[in-house]
Design an enzyme around this catalytic site. Structure first.
Site, PDB file in Angstrom:
ATOM      1  N   GLU A  14      35.873  42.193  46.778  1.00  8.48           N
ATOM      2  CA  GLU A  14      36.783  43.057  47.532  1.00  8.48           C
ATOM      3  C   GLU A  14      36.395  44.519  47.423  1.00  8.48           C
ATOM      4  OE1 GLU A  14      41.092  42.061  46.675  1.00  8.48           O
ATOM      5  OE2 GLU A  14      40.019  40.970  45.136  1.00  8.48           O
TER       6      GLU A  14
ATOM      7  N   ASP B 198      49.751  38.293  47.464  1.00  7.91           N
ATOM      8  CA  ASP B 198      48.478  38.671  46.874  1.00  7.91           C
ATOM      9  C   ASP B 198      48.737  39.753  45.824  1.00  7.91           C
ATOM     10  OD1 ASP B 198      45.794  38.860  46.258  1.00  7.91           O
ATOM     11  OD2 ASP B 198      45.119  39.006  48.331  1.00  7.91           O
TER      12      ASP B 198
HETATM   13  C1  BGC Z   1      42.519  38.675  46.299  1.00 12.95           C
HETATM   14  C2  BGC Z   1      42.809  37.201  46.384  1.00 12.95           C
HETATM   15  C3  BGC Z   1      42.808  36.586  45.017  1.00 12.95           C
HETATM   16  C4  BGC Z   1      43.765  37.333  44.117  1.00 12.95           C
HETATM   17  C5  BGC Z   1      43.789  36.809  42.701  1.00 12.95           C
HETATM   18  C6  BGC Z   1      43.388  39.345  45.293  1.00 12.95           C
HETATM   19  O1  BGC Z   1      43.050  40.678  45.121  1.00 12.95           O
HETATM   20  O2  BGC Z   1      42.692  39.267  47.571  1.00 12.95           O
HETATM   21  O3  BGC Z   1      41.891  36.570  47.231  1.00 12.95           O
HETATM   22  O4  BGC Z   1      43.149  35.252  45.102  1.00 12.95           O
HETATM   23  O5  BGC Z   1      43.415  38.684  44.068  1.00 12.95           O
HETATM   24  O6  BGC Z   1      42.629  37.098  42.029  1.00 12.95           O
HETATM   25  C1  BGC Z   2      41.688  41.349  42.084  1.00 10.54           C
HETATM   26  C2  BGC Z   2      41.912  40.681  40.794  1.00 10.54           C
HETATM   27  C3  BGC Z   2      41.158  41.501  39.808  1.00 10.54           C
HETATM   28  C4  BGC Z   2      41.697  42.915  39.793  1.00 10.54           C
HETATM   29  C5  BGC Z   2      40.897  43.810  38.902  1.00 10.54           C
HETATM   30  C6  BGC Z   2      42.350  42.702  42.053  1.00 10.54           C
HETATM   31  O1  BGC Z   2      42.326  43.336  43.284  1.00 10.54           O
HETATM   32  O2  BGC Z   2      42.137  40.554  43.080  1.00 10.54           O
HETATM   33  O3  BGC Z   2      41.572  39.352  40.773  1.00 10.54           O
HETATM   34  O4  BGC Z   2      41.193  40.962  38.523  1.00 10.54           O
HETATM   35  O5  BGC Z   2      41.763  43.486  41.075  1.00 10.54           O
HETATM   36  O6  BGC Z   2      41.606  44.949  38.575  1.00 10.54           O
END
Ligand code: BGC
Ligand code: BGC
Length: 824
Positions: free
Chosen positions: A513, A317
């Protein structure tokens, strides 16, 4: 406060000498499975042949995935990376996140073309391009947006998953994308977790029934010796493992459960996804028993690749490897050694590539481990058909949001809505009625869609970003118009013609998130303005139907009491008409469709029922798992208790001033008080929602929002910013500083110069926003681990300002840095 009960740990881990070390799994306890359709002799021979000619550089390159915002297609000539992703906030090449699908097609082709160039000394291996197509191809404008998984869970229809998976795959493949980062197989156990809506259910049995179906939909049927049917994409079962079980529902936290519980509750989805042939598995940010998953060889290698027989590849991840002890985003042999095949290294891929290469040469990472990782990656690329150049689906822009997919999404909406109350049989509404459609979410497709929609947190979207979508209001309007009735849209609930009934659409605003994590389950704990709207309409004698948008069940007893009918609509996606299908009757007066949705999560009876497990007693939810009324059986809901069960001081770290309140633990502090005035005023048409501030200009004065120190490091890493909504009533007459303070004092070091922004600015009646990246404060010297004053303004001059909100937000497009202020 955290209380450590040191004396308890020997009991918790038991006393037997044979007891395992924490975080070490025992493969023999797990079911024996195998990936269907991934390994066949012909493909393996092709992989072997390719591998034998690859240089170490090419092999290590395959193991790294970069975010397209941080790598140019031509970089692939020097760094032969195996994969490209578009993160939640990453636009296609050209930088416009709202660009039409053609921009995504061009982007995919640009990277692929370089990876496939015929150059001396280079083996052409196509990159695999992935993104979060998690409820439809939800990162791309024009796509059909399906309900988020929590709503699909309420539908209890595994066959529907397969059809949605297939439609999503077509829209994803049409955009040139090879790989969808889903399905999420979390089994969320504490709905304070902001990603709860990404899970189908708190019930592992339902997650298990759905997982394989969604994989089959996305990838097509696994067939030995065949590449995937065109129009399908690789799926990624995520996040392995225990993402839904973190203590306190904290994102990226620790799942401190026994191995038996890990199997029983959190692993069930994988038991159907792997046999269905899922091509990739994404590792979780979380820990199990205190050990980060990205370094857990017993689970990644022993269980997943060993016992569960997973033959695809394991992807990390977003920079999660950097969280392992001894690792950084640019260097982490421990993850590969634990069994990670591909690092998600969005920005620091170059350093990671160099470090990993050196570590293989030095023997820190075994050559055999690299060969295994690359074999898995190449196997997926072959089975997916990436080496076969024909791509009949790519470029078919007409597939996005086509009529068949929108019908399917509308069906999913109908099946996902759960009727919680229908006293006096207020629903269905007569097709000839005059209906007031109120509430801030009534005509807002972005709010229907929630997080992971065009942007990471789903924020910043407007109806025009959904050319193939329909708002809930628009769906109601169409149904009423067709039936001889009428609909009147009024966000604040005022009306011209007295309505026969009101439909109020309200609920949680989009989040993803981290930003979605809650401290309590009380809806609008600080400011019950939607409740006020429901009550106002009810007091006027109008039958009130509440349509509640949310990513989880929340404590809404006051809202349930204030409405005659209450529908849990989750985040239904782009097809607002699915709501009207259920709410508006046919001309005969009979329902056109009945409700069939049943809760896939227990609904709390108070705001402190964070984790409701059927198995654990007492199980006393307001509505149990599986609950849902319909037009045939609608027992009236009695008046409910309005005691939330939690204290009013809910600790929050990211909202400092909102709707006229400084939510706990924050408060305004003026120093010295005599040089500053602070007064509650109406803002944006809402009573006392703003604060009018006036600096007298008689000496230096500071207006701050302060509280106990909070840790904002993770927010800064995710590029969140401090977002201030204000109106300038009188431009500053002297230098003005924006400050952030930490403990011990560091405010002076962290002053940013706002003078250049505001000095020349004309005062006026329009609302503006100032959006300053948290990382700018960090770079200016604020210790973000202990922020005790997230916001302050200081000037010795005159200044007039009305504040509407101060909070953290994710809006990288408009975020800026300010120059550092000269010390004063
Ligand atoms: C998330 C994933 C996601 C990835 C790519 C991560 O922060 O936990 O679910 O697929 O970012 O965007
Ligand atoms: C997410 C990414 C997102 C990024 C933003 C990550 O935790 O998973 O998909 O673009 O944070 O900074």
């Amino acid at each position: 406060m955290v209380i450590y009960c040191a004396g308890l740990s020997p009991v918790a881990f038991g006393a037997a000498p044979t007891d395992p070390a924490p975080g070490v799994a025992h493969p023999a306890l797990w079911p024996q499975l195998h990936s269907q359709g991934l390994v066949d002799a012909k493909t393996e021979a092709r992989v072997t042949q390719l591998l034998s000619g690859m240089s170490l550089e090419e092999k290590v390159g395959q193991m790294i995935q970069a975010d397209l915002s941080a790598i140019k297609p031509e970089d692939l000539r020097e760094y032969p990376l195996g994969s490209i992703l578009a993160g939640g906030n990453t636009p296609p090449l050209g930088g416009n996140g709202r660009a039409p699908v053609t921009a995504w097609i061009d982007t995919a082709r640009a990277y692929r073309a370089v990876s496939l160039e015929q150059r001396p000394g280079h083996i052409a291996i196509p990159v695999i391009f992935g993104l979060d197509a998690v409820h439809g191809n939800s990162h791309v404008v024009g796509a059909t947006i399906f309900p988020h998984n929590i709503g699909l869970g309420a539908a209890h229809d595994p066959g529907l998953m397969r059809r949605i998976g297939a439609a999503t795959a077509q829209e994803t493949a049409a955009a040139g994308v090879d790989w969808a980062f889903g399905p999420t197989l979390a089994t969320p156990q504490d709905t304070r977790w902001g990603r709860s809506y990404e899970g189908y259910s708190e019930d592992p049995a339902l997650v298990r029934r759905y997982a394989g179906e969604m994989v089959l939909g996305l990838q097509g049927a696994p067939g030995a010796g065949h590449v995937l049917q065109y129009g399908h994409v690789a799926a990624s079962a995520k996040h392995f493992l225990g993402d839904g079980g973190t203590r306190g529902g904290i994102d990226q936290g620790d799942t401190d459960v026994s191995e038996a519980e890990l199997i029983r509750t959190h692993a069930q989805g994988y038991f159907t996804a792997i046999p269905a042939g899922v091509m990739t598995v994404m590792v979780s940010f979380t820990s199990w028993q205190g050990r980060k998953m990205h370094g857990n060889d017993s689970l990644l290698s022993g269980v997943l690749k060993g016992r569960l027989g997973f033959d695809g590849f394991v992807v990390g991840d977003w920079n999660a490897h950097s969280q392992l002890p001894g690792c950084s985003s640019g260097d982490c042999p421990a993850a590969a050694n634990a069994g990670l095949d591909m690092y998600m290294a969005p920005d620091n891929w170059r350093a990671l590539y160099k470090a990993t290469l050196a570590e293989v040469r030095a023997g820190t990472i075994a050559q055999s481990r690299v060969d295994d990782a690359v074999r898995r990656i190449l196997r997926v690329k072959f089975k997916l058909g990436l080496f076969d150049m024909a791509r009949p689906w790519e470029g078919r822009a007409d597939v996005l949001g086509n009529a068949a997919h929108r019908q399917l999404a509308r069906e999913a909406v109908r099946k996902s809505l759960v009727l919680l109350k229908n006293n006096g049989a207020v629903l269905p509404l007569r097709a000839t009625a005059h209906v007031l459609v109120a509430g801030a979410a009534a005509d807002d497709i972005g709010r229907q869609c929630g997080g992971w929609t065009l942007t990471w947190q789903g924020t910043g979207n407007s109806n025009s970003d959904f050319p193939n979508g329909q708002s809930i209001f628009s769906g109601l309007h169409a149904a009423l118009n067709a039936g001889g009735g009428s609909a009147e849209l009024s966000v604040d609930g005022s009306f011209v013609h007295r309505p026969d009934a009101a439909v109020v659409v309200f609920g949680e605003t989009p989040y993803a998130e981290m930003q979605g994590d809650l401290k309590s389950l009380e809806f609008q704990a600080e400011d019950k303005h939607d409740l006020a709207l429901l009550k106002r309409l009810k007091a006027a004698g109008i039958p009130v139907v509440a349509v509640f948008l949310s990513g989880r069940p929340l404590w809404v007893n006051p809202e349930l009491n204030a409405a005659d009918a209450f529908v849990a609509a989750w985040f239904p996606g782009s097809e607002g008409a699915g709501v009207a299908d259920l709410l508006i009757a046919a001309a005969s007066g009979k329902p056109r469709y009945d409700f069939s949705g049943q809760l896939s999560f227990s609904w709390p009876a108070n705001a402190a029922q964070f984790a409701l497990h059927r198995a654990a007693l007492p199980y006393a939810p307001l509505f149990p798992l599986g609950y849902g009324l319909n037009y045939e059986k609608a027992v009236p809901l009695p008046q409910l208790s309005e005691v939330s069960g939690v204290g009013a001081t809910i600790w929050n770290i990211d909202r400092y001033f909102l709707a006229g309140q400084t939510p706990a633990p924050w408060a305004f502090v003026a120093t010295p008080p005599e040089l500053l005035s602070l007064r509650a005023v109406d803002a944006g048409g809402v009573q006392e929602a703003g604060r009018e501030l006036r600096w007298s200009g008689q000496g230096s004065a500071t207006l701050a929002i302060a509280g106990p120190p909070v840790d904002l490091r993770r927010q800064a890493n995710a590029e969140l910013s401090l977002l201030i909504e204000y109106r300038l009533d009188e431009a500053p007459s002297a230098p003005l500083q924006l400050l952030m303070g930490c403990t011990p004092a560091c405010a002076a070091a962290a002053a940013l110069d706002l003078g250049t922004q505001w000095a020349g600015a004309r005062s006026g009646s329009d609302w503006r926003t100032l959006n300053v990246r948290l990382s700018c404060f960090r770079d200016a010297g604020v210790d973000l681990a202990a922020v005790s004053m997230p916001f302050a303004l200081r000037t010795a001059g005159r200044l007039g300002l009305t504040l509407r909100s101060v909070r953290l937000a994710s809006d990288p497009a408009s975020a800026i840095c300010l120059p550092r202020a000269a010390p004063n």
